[in-house]
Design a protein around this motif. Structure first.
Motif, PDB file in Angstrom:
ATOM      1  N   UNK A 134       0.397  -1.027  -0.303  1.00  0.00           N
ATOM      2  CA  UNK A 134      -0.246   0.198   0.043  1.00  0.00           C
ATOM      3  C   UNK A 134       1.167   1.206  -0.332  1.00  0.00           C
ATOM      4  N   UNK A 135       2.052   0.911   0.811  1.00  0.00           N
ATOM      5  CA  UNK A 135       2.793   1.838   0.738  1.00  0.00           C
ATOM      6  C   UNK A 135       3.828   2.386  -0.856  1.00  0.00           C
ATOM      7  N   UNK A 136       3.835   1.117  -1.234  1.00  0.00           N
ATOM      8  CA  UNK A 136       4.774   2.036  -2.319  1.00  0.00           C
ATOM      9  C   UNK A 136       3.918   3.110  -2.967  1.00  0.00           C
ATOM     10  N   UNK A 137       2.398   2.218  -3.352  1.00  0.00           N
ATOM     11  CA  UNK A 137       1.175   2.152  -4.486  1.00  0.00           C
ATOM     12  C   UNK A 137       1.112   4.372  -4.760  1.00  0.00           C
ATOM     13  N   UNK A 138       1.712   4.413  -2.845  1.00  0.00           N
ATOM     14  CA  UNK A 138       1.387   6.077  -1.950  1.00  0.00           C
ATOM     15  C   UNK A 138       2.207   6.399  -3.114  1.00  0.00           C
ATOM     16  N   UNK A 139       3.472   5.562  -3.356  1.00  0.00           N
ATOM     17  CA  UNK A 139       4.578   6.945  -3.597  1.00  0.00           C
ATOM     18  C   UNK A 139       4.620   6.543  -5.392  1.00  0.00           C
ATOM     19  N   UNK A 140       4.443   5.437  -6.054  1.00  0.00           N
ATOM     20  CA  UNK A 140       4.166   5.034  -7.438  1.00  0.00           C
ATOM     21  C   UNK A 140       3.176   5.132  -8.029  1.00  0.00           C
ATOM     22  N   UNK A 141       2.157   5.876  -7.600  1.00  0.00           N
ATOM     23  CA  UNK A 141       1.216   6.772  -8.440  1.00  0.00           C
ATOM     24  C   UNK A 141       0.831   7.838  -8.464  1.00  0.00           C
ATOM     25  N   UNK A 142       0.383   7.795  -9.840  1.00  0.00           N
ATOM     26  CA  UNK A 142      -0.116   9.355 -10.186  1.00  0.00           C
ATOM     27  C   UNK A 142      -1.502   9.974  -8.833  1.00  0.00           C
ATOM     28  N   UNK A 176       5.614   7.635 -14.687  1.00  0.00           N
ATOM     29  CA  UNK A 176       6.676   7.410 -15.151  1.00  0.00           C
ATOM     30  C   UNK A 176       7.984   6.519 -15.445  1.00  0.00           C
ATOM     31  N   UNK A 177       8.119   7.289 -14.112  1.00  0.00           N
ATOM     32  CA  UNK A 177       9.233   6.551 -13.903  1.00  0.00           C
ATOM     33  C   UNK A 177       9.529   4.686 -13.939  1.00  0.00           C
ATOM     34  N   UNK A 178       8.447   4.256 -13.607  1.00  0.00           N
ATOM     35  CA  UNK A 178       8.329   3.019 -13.590  1.00  0.00           C
ATOM     36  C   UNK A 178       7.733   2.272 -15.461  1.00  0.00           C
ATOM     37  N   UNK A 179       7.907   2.473 -16.127  1.00  0.00           N
ATOM     38  CA  UNK A 179       7.466   2.477 -17.003  1.00  0.00           C
ATOM     39  C   UNK A 179       8.699   1.251 -17.796  1.00  0.00           C
ATOM     40  N   UNK A 180       9.721   2.350 -18.043  1.00  0.00           N
ATOM     41  CA  UNK A 180      10.904   1.057 -18.447  1.00  0.00           C
ATOM     42  C   UNK A 180      11.651  -0.220 -17.900  1.00  0.00           C
ATOM     43  N   UNK A 181      11.386   0.098 -16.438  1.00  0.00           N
ATOM     44  CA  UNK A 181      11.455  -1.057 -16.226  1.00  0.00           C
ATOM     45  C   UNK A 181      10.542  -2.130 -16.255  1.00  0.00           C
ATOM     46  N   UNK A 182       8.928  -1.937 -16.265  1.00  0.00           N
ATOM     47  CA  UNK A 182       7.529  -2.634 -16.181  1.00  0.00           C
ATOM     48  C   UNK A 182       8.254  -2.986 -17.586  1.00  0.00           C
ATOM     49  N   UNK A 236      -2.850  -5.393 -17.120  1.00  0.00           N
ATOM     50  CA  UNK A 236      -2.844  -4.186 -17.433  1.00  0.00           C
ATOM     51  C   UNK A 236      -2.310  -3.555 -16.625  1.00  0.00           C
ATOM     52  N   UNK A 237      -1.375  -2.345 -17.376  1.00  0.00           N
ATOM     53  CA  UNK A 237      -1.721  -1.103 -16.747  1.00  0.00           C
ATOM     54  C   UNK A 237      -1.332  -0.225 -16.945  1.00  0.00           C
ATOM     55  N   UNK A 238      -1.716   0.595 -16.477  1.00  0.00           N
ATOM     56  CA  UNK A 238      -1.883   2.191 -17.228  1.00  0.00           C
ATOM     57  C   UNK A 238      -0.733   3.545 -16.549  1.00  0.00           C
ATOM     58  N   UNK A 239       0.260   4.625 -17.171  1.00  0.00           N
ATOM     59  CA  UNK A 239       1.327   4.747 -16.709  1.00  0.00           C
ATOM     60  C   UNK A 239       0.864   6.093 -17.069  1.00  0.00           C
ATOM     61  N   UNK A 240       1.338   7.263 -16.332  1.00  0.00           N
ATOM     62  CA  UNK A 240       1.017   8.827 -16.892  1.00  0.00           C
ATOM     63  C   UNK A 240       2.467   8.678 -17.286  1.00  0.00           C
ATOM     64  N   UNK A 241       2.785   9.155 -18.473  1.00  0.00           N
ATOM     65  CA  UNK A 241       3.719   9.696 -19.549  1.00  0.00           C
ATOM     66  C   UNK A 241       3.811  11.440 -19.383  1.00  0.00           C
ATOM     67  N   UNK A 242       3.154  11.935 -19.343  1.00  0.00           N
ATOM     68  CA  UNK A 242       3.669  13.093 -19.177  1.00  0.00           C
ATOM     69  C   UNK A 242       2.013  13.965 -19.772  1.00  0.00           C
TER      70      UNK A 242
END
Length: 298
Positions: free
Chosen positions: A128-136, A144-150, A206-212
């Motif tokens: 839950x804490x990771x979700x807090x920090x890793x989601x817009x 977007x920081x997780x786009x390339x690793x994923x 499936x995953x949705x990333x905020x690219x910008x």
């Protein structure tokens, strides 16, 4: 529970509740060990068949825990370990009340159950804490920081022929005009409603990333081209059908354009993203509110 469906405030509240529940159970554990060591009378609630529902942790788990948390696998596993812990505690207390020595193996089983419960609680708390920090915080999309690793991880699976994976670049059409006409708070509402619709209607993996800005990237593993194109079209139609309340007399409607491409195992991940972006540009050039698939002529 899809964590992206949970607001930032809800996540923070759940993490705080988990911490409090863990502290409460730690206090229960200390009192129980004192009872066993000092040969004190046990609490009658601890020898009940429903003891796991009566301790403060159990009261939170069965009555006060947020509904959105209840279907999460970590929450379910936590409940199973908690129930097992109380059953083992009951056996220890009954043995002590009968004047029998505590079996070391029985006590070890109780201690192990306690450690497993702590592990389940800590694991869920970290998730839950990771979700807090890793989601817009506005849209619930992954940053977007997780786009390339994923995508690199997915690319490795594609290379092993485990599955195919498609990515799509999405952009809300004429979004600047919404900000200009109605103000940025209205634009935020439109952005949030549109992306949360995507998240709600995608599959769990499936995953949705905020690219910008208003541009987002979708990652869809285990998807064939025809299936992916149909799925994206459904999502586009769903966004177009939204009536988004921006606090004015008339709701706002918005459309989105999508560029779809295969996550190619033989080129850098960034090149596949560039292909999706070119397909998105083609969708914009074709009049917006449509899906275009990358090809070599773009």
């Amino acid at each position: 529970m899809a964590l992206a469906d949970v607001s930032r405030d809800e996540l923070q509240a759940i993490v705080a509740q988990l911490k409090e529940a863990l502290n409460n159970h730690q206090a229960w554990y200390g009192a129980l060990v004192r009872t066993l060591v000092c040969s004190l009378p046990g609490n009658k609630h601890d020898t009940s068949d429903i003891a796991h529902t009566e301790c403060r942790f159990g009261q939170w788990f069965y009555s006060d825990a947020p509904e959105k948390l209840r279907k999460h696998p970590g929450f379910i596993a936590m409940g199973e370990e908690h129930k097992r812990l109380h059953h083992l505690a009951k056996l220890l207390l009954l043995a002590a009340a009968a004047g029998n020595p505590i079996d070391p193996l029985a006590y070890d089983g109780f201690s192990n159950a306690l450690e497993r419960l702590r592990l389940e609680i800590s694991s869920l708390e970290r998730e839950l804490e990771n979700s807090l920090f890793n989601h817009d915080s506005l849209t619930g999309a992954i940053t977007r920081y997780d786009i390339l690793p994923t995508l690199r991880e997915q690319q490795q699976l594609v290379k092993r022929h485990a599955h195919v994976c498609y990515i799509a670049m999405m952009d809300l059409d004429n979004f600047k005009s919404i900000n200009d006409l109605h103000g940025h708070p209205a634009g935020d509402r439109v952005l949030s409603a549109s992306i949360r619709h995507l998240i709600k209607n995608l599959r769990p993996y499936d995953k949705v990333f905020r690219y910008g800005g208003e541009e987002f990237l979708l990652c869809m593993p285990y998807t064939e081209m025809a299936q992916g194109q149909d799925r994206i079209k459904e999502l586009a139609d769903g966004i177009a059908a939204l009536e988004i309340d921006i606090g004015e007399n008339t709701p706002v409607h918005v459309t989105a354009s999508f560029g779809l491409t295969l996550l190619d195992p033989d080129i850098p991940v960034g090149a596949s993203i560039d292909r999706a972006d070119k397909a998105l540009f083609a969708a914009k050039a074709a009049g917006r509110n449509c899906v275009r698939i990358w090809d070599a002529t773009m």
